[in-house]
Design an enzyme around this catalytic site. Structure first.
Site, PDB file in Angstrom:
ATOM      1  N   ASP A  24       0.780  -1.252   0.000  1.00 21.63           N
ATOM      2  CA  ASP A  24       0.000   0.000   0.000  1.00 21.63           C
ATOM      3  C   ASP A  24       0.808   1.298   0.000  1.00 21.63           C
ATOM      4  O   ASP A  24       0.454   2.263   0.696  1.00 21.63           O
ATOM      5  CB  ASP A  24      -0.941   0.012   1.211  1.00 21.63           C
ATOM      6  CG  ASP A  24      -1.932  -1.131   1.210  1.00 21.63           C
ATOM      7  OD1 ASP A  24      -1.924  -1.938   0.261  1.00 21.63           O
ATOM      8  OD2 ASP A  24      -2.713  -1.223   2.180  1.00 21.63           O
ATOM      9  N   LYS A 129      -6.706  -4.823  -3.106  1.00 27.19           N
ATOM     10  CA  LYS A 129      -7.347  -5.459  -1.959  1.00 27.19           C
ATOM     11  C   LYS A 129      -8.369  -4.514  -1.322  1.00 27.19           C
ATOM     12  O   LYS A 129      -8.118  -3.327  -1.169  1.00 27.19           O
ATOM     13  CB  LYS A 129      -6.289  -5.877  -0.918  1.00 27.19           C
ATOM     14  CG  LYS A 129      -5.452  -4.746  -0.347  1.00 27.19           C
ATOM     15  CD  LYS A 129      -4.350  -5.301   0.552  1.00 27.19           C
ATOM     16  CE  LYS A 129      -3.562  -4.220   1.259  1.00 27.19           C
ATOM     17  NZ  LYS A 129      -4.328  -3.511   2.299  1.00 27.19           N
ATOM     18  N   CYS A 162      -2.039  -2.597   7.948  1.00 30.56           N
ATOM     19  CA  CYS A 162      -2.024  -3.470   6.781  1.00 30.56           C
ATOM     20  C   CYS A 162      -0.815  -4.403   6.741  1.00 30.56           C
ATOM     21  O   CYS A 162      -0.931  -5.549   6.291  1.00 30.56           O
ATOM     22  CB  CYS A 162      -2.104  -2.633   5.512  1.00 30.56           C
ATOM     23  SG  CYS A 162      -3.697  -1.778   5.340  1.00 30.56           S
TER      24      CYS A 162
END
Length: 225
Positions: A24, A129, A162
């Site tokens: 990310d 995701k 995450c």
């Protein structure tokens, strides 16, 4: 086998069965004026990750290692975003709302994509995701199986959310994980410290932790198993 010094002890892996997974590193999280900053966070704390991670990525590419990038975000109609998640953030700047870099965390928007410094190259997998973990509702497990991956080098943001979720998911699936300490970041220094400690606690309960310099130095070193 390649061996590196790590916490809680030496970590060994084979380049051919290891993937570097970069979590990310998106404009919405890292750029000034993005979603992360709108929540009151100091994005400068995350941006310290960019330089060491760029060096690690270059080293992994040179070694021929599998590289996987992830992006957290949602379909334009938000059909894959639960209502509990939609309530997060400032009332006027929630997921799907207009932001400085397009609709916040919406696939296809400028802010949803990975920062220029770490942009994927041809042949590298990008996993979109909808959740915190990289395995939930994605094709990641299939990609790892297809590439005979057994070990993950984990980098990206944020350490306690995450990154942690992905490492825990991977651990439950039998993958050995090394979290690269200076290539993961948090908006909260205390979360960064504790998050890394939790991963390596109790004899690597979720994985190992090492610095990028040691990983890079060892990528070309072969040791006898």
């Amino acid at each position: 086998m390649t061996e590196i010094p790590a916490t809680p002890g030496p970590f060994t892996f084979e380049t051919t069965t290891t993937a570097l997974i970069i979590i990310d590193m998106q404009r919405d999280f890292l750029l000034p004026g993005g979603f992360g900053e709108s929540l009151g966070n100091d994005v400068a704390l995350l941006r310290t990750v960019i330089e060491p991670l760029a060096a690690l990525l270059a080293s992994a590419r040179a070694a021929g290692m599998t590289v996987i990038h992830t992006r957290e975000g949602h379909l334009p109609d938000l059909s894959d975003c639960p209502s509990s998640k939609l309530q997060r953030g400032n009332p006027s700047q929630r997921i799907g709302d207009p932001g400085r870099f397009g609709r916040i965390l919406i696939r296809g928007e400028y802010g949803h994509d990975i920062i220029d410094e770490l942009a994927p190259v041809a042949g590298e997998t990008v996993i979109d995701k909808p959740g915190k973990g990289a395995f939930y509702a994605t094709e990641l497990a299939t990609v790892l199986q297809q590439n005979s991956i057994t070990t993950l080098l984990v980098a990206g943001v944020t350490t306690e959310v995450c990154v942690h979720t992905t490492v825990r998911e991977a651990n439950d699936r039998g993958y050995e994980c090394l979290v690269v300490a200076d290539c993961v970041g948090s908006y909260f220094p205390e979360f960064q410290r504790v998050g890394l400690a939790m991963i390596a606690a109790q004899g690597a309960i979720f994985g190992w932790v090492a610095d990028s310099a040691d990983v890079i130095a060892a990528l070309g070193t072969t040791v006898t198993a």
